[in-house]
Design an enzyme around this catalytic site. Structure first.
Site, short mmCIF file in Angstrom:
data_model
loop_
_atom_site.label_atom_id
_atom_site.label_comp_id
_atom_site.label_asym_id
_atom_site.label_seq_id
_atom_site.Cartn_x
_atom_site.Cartn_y
_atom_site.Cartn_z
N HIS A 27 1.87 4.43 -2.99
CA HIS A 27 1.79 5.88 -2.70
C HIS A 27 3.26 6.54 -3.16
CE1 HIS A 27 -1.88 6.45 -0.94
NE2 HIS A 27 -1.66 5.74 0.27
N HIS A 62 0.81 -1.12 0.09
CA HIS A 62 -0.04 0.00 0.08
C HIS A 62 0.87 1.38 -0.05
CE1 HIS A 62 -3.67 2.20 1.01
NE2 HIS A 62 -2.90 2.85 1.64
N GLU A 63 1.83 1.35 0.81
CA GLU A 63 2.58 2.63 1.15
C GLU A 63 3.43 2.73 -0.21
OE1 GLU A 63 1.79 4.82 2.98
OE2 GLU A 63 0.44 3.52 4.32
N HIS A 89 3.52 6.66 -6.86
CA HIS A 89 2.71 7.59 -7.24
C HIS A 89 3.73 8.87 -7.31
CE1 HIS A 89 -1.53 9.44 -7.75
NE2 HIS A 89 -0.71 9.73 -8.67
#
Length: 600
Positions: A395, A391-392, A398
């Protein structure tokens, strides 16, 4: 890192620490930039009253603003991330305080930009864009300011509103103090019969317990405490809703919902489509609740029975390096360049892995423009932490692509799109694990984990979004939000959403009183739309391959250079239609069927 005690920062091996030296080699360099930022802030103030004088002046002002804000971000993130390493370190407590003061100074130094630019005639701004090629990169930002113009008041009125903010935030602040400081709960007896204090943090832990008596007792204790304060909490939430309605009306929006969505240039139809599409797809959710009841061996499924796992905990230890390898293998569909960049980042100081004394809890991805992103973890050797890593890193990647491609003004993306990249990573990882894990118990565990994400992020957040819409419409129609009305609305929504196989206990009617997001109205729907968009994108990536991957990586490169809906459309999902939400819920239905086939 399982020695049975919490190590100090110095005891963590270097390969498991992030490398903040990539931001500043030391605190002296930070201090030099701090003084430079103060000088730039003073220079920015010299543009006051001159922004509309010429295209060249406006360009120079924008360039200085970018330089100042990027430098301030670098200063602030370094100080905060150093403090997050060990919150007891007084050196970085002091640096963070100085960084907070600097941020306030920087914000004040450029506060005149927006009102001055809005005072410039639209035709003049268009002429500036034609005259000065250097202004072209700022076109979208200027167009966005012009779009907001009908809802910006006079300078004097804006000043009054700004000064009133401390008062209008009172309802949220009062709720925060009641909820976090003053509210106490009756103690409960744990699985071993010991009397223990019930806290917010322990509540979810107890709701996930296999001991049904403990779940029931914790549920009753929590909500009885809120019920004792129902009049105060209804008044507090009512005041917050009235604040939203007041701001919408004073800024000439047709409704509080429209006012909230305006910032992202999202139409009310997107919000309504989400609620309508989820409501049209409640049957698979009812089916999941029926399956949960069977797997738990219950005659009746109560609201305190919907959080505990339907399978016993399994012994599935995944050390950090193995977790990195699992994430790497799960994200292969995103292409070699993505995976190689991510792994290289993990291995070169992007990630702070393990917990130590004083370290900030939880996980996040952060980092200043001009350097690489960073990820804070508190890694434990289990599956949940592997998903947190994926998940991290979503980010982080991105931000990596956005920072690499976009100028500072567009490098940061909005919340509406932020959760897409992280959830795509989680979805791809889950898909990989479901395809490769052969152990039946582990597969059931994975399916339960994934279905709970759908339940919590799509169905539950959409129910919250509908509740917010209803209570704002009631206030806009002149009704008072009494405790009885709030409980009746909330009870009805729970009955609708959870279906005939769930006993909607009257205690849960007070749940509206403990949701802090309701004081930041019309925010939670973004969780559901983001999850839906990510699920739809994952499907395209796995089914279409290269073309879908190229669109998705292109989306990551675009940062905040366009409105969220346009950015998602470029990635391959049109959130103005119900289709992505429909696709997401179709995946949920297939997962329920798969869990049924493995367990019944």
């Amino acid at each position: 890192m399982n020695e049975g005690y919490l190590p100090t920062r110095q005891e963590i091996p270097g390969q498991y620490k992030w490398r903040l030296e990539d931001i500043y080699p030391g605190d002296d360099a930070w201090d030099q930039d701090y003084r430079k930022a103060l000088d730039l802030a003073a220079r920015a103030e010299l543009f006051k009253g001159r922004l509309g004088s010429s295209a060249r002046t406006l360009l120079e002002a924008f360039q200085l603003q970018e330089q100042l804000e990027a430098l301030n971000e670098k200063i602030y993130t370094y100080a905060r991330m150093r403090r997050d390493e060990d919150n007891t370190n007084s050196v970085y407590q002091a640096l963070t305080d100085r960084a907070d003061s600097l941020s306030a100074r920087v914000q004040a130094s450029v506060s005149f930009y927006v009102p001055e630019i809005l005072a410039v005639p639209d035709e003049t701004l268009k002429q500036f864009l034609q005259e000065e090629p250097g202004l072209v990169p700022y076109r979208f930002m200027l167009e966005e300011l012009v779009r907001q113009k009908p809802h910006i008041l006079s300078a004097e009125e804006e000043q009054i509103i700004a000064r009133a903010e401390e008062v209008t935030q009172a309802s949220a602040n009062i709720f925060r103090m009641i909820n976090n400081a003053d509210l106490t709960f009756d103690p409960v007896r744990d699985e071993r019969g010991r009397e223990v204090e019930l806290t917010h943090g322990r509540y979810l832990q107890f709701m996930e317990s296999g001991d049904r008596r403990l779940r029931r007792d914790a549920f009753a204790s929590l909500y009885s405490s809120y019920c004792r304060l129902q009049n105060t909490l209804a008044a507090t939430l009512g005041a917050s809703v009235k604040k939203d309605v007041f701001y919408a009306r004073i800024r000439k929006y047709p409704s509080a919902l429209k006012a909230s969505l305006f910032a992202d240039n999202v139409s009310v139809e997107v919000y309504d489509n989400l609620i309508r599409t989820v409501r049209e797809n409640l049957e698979p959710f009812y089916r999941y609740m029926r399956l949960r009841k069977k797997l738990l061996g219950l005659d009746k499924l109560h609201m305190y029975d919907i959080y505990n796992p339907v399978v016993q905990d399994i012994d599935w230890k995944i050390p950090y390096q193995e977790g990195v390898n699992v994430v790497r293998d799960g994200l292969v569909p995103l292409g070699d360049a993505y995976v190689e960049t991510m792994v290289r980042g993990i291995n070169s100081g992007w990630v702070d892995v393990y917990e130590n004394k004083g370290k900030t809890s939880g996980a996040y991805s952060w980092g200043p423009y001009g350097t690489h992103p960073y990820v804070l973890l508190n890694y434990q050797d289990n599956l949940n932490n592997v998903f947190t890593l994926a998940h991290e890193m979503g980010h982080a990647m991105h931000s990596y692509y956005s920072f690499k491609t976009q100028p500072y003004v567009y490098a940061h993306y909005k919340i509406f799109t932020a959760e897409v990249a992280s959830t795509v990573n989680e979805s791809l990882l889950m898909q990989y694990l479901l395809q490769t894990v052969k152990d039946r118990g582990k597969k059931i565990y994975l399916l339960n984990h994934y279905l709970e994400q759908f339940r919590g992020t799509v169905y539950r957040q959409t129910m919250f979004a509908e509740f917010e819409k209803v209570i704002h419409e009631r206030v806009e129609a002149g009704e008072a939000l009494t405790p009885e009305l709030l409980c009746r609305i909330y009870h009805g929504l729970n009955v609708d959403y959870y279906g005939p196989d769930v006993m909607v206990d009257s205690d849960v009617d007070m749940e509206w009183a403990r949701i802090p997001h309701f004081y930041n109205a019309f925010y939670v729907y973004k969780y559901a739309t983001g999850f839906s968009a990510a699920t739809a994108l994952t499907r395209r990536i796995t089914e279409e391959g290269g073309s879908a991957v190229a669109r998705y990586i292109g989306f990551l490169h675009q940062g905040g250079s366009d409105y969220p809906l346009n950015l998602l459309d470029s990635a391959g999902v049109d959130m103005t239609t119900p289709q992505p939400v429909q696709e997401c819920l179709a995946v949920f239905a297939r997962l329920v069927a798969e869990l049924e086939s493995l367990t019944l």
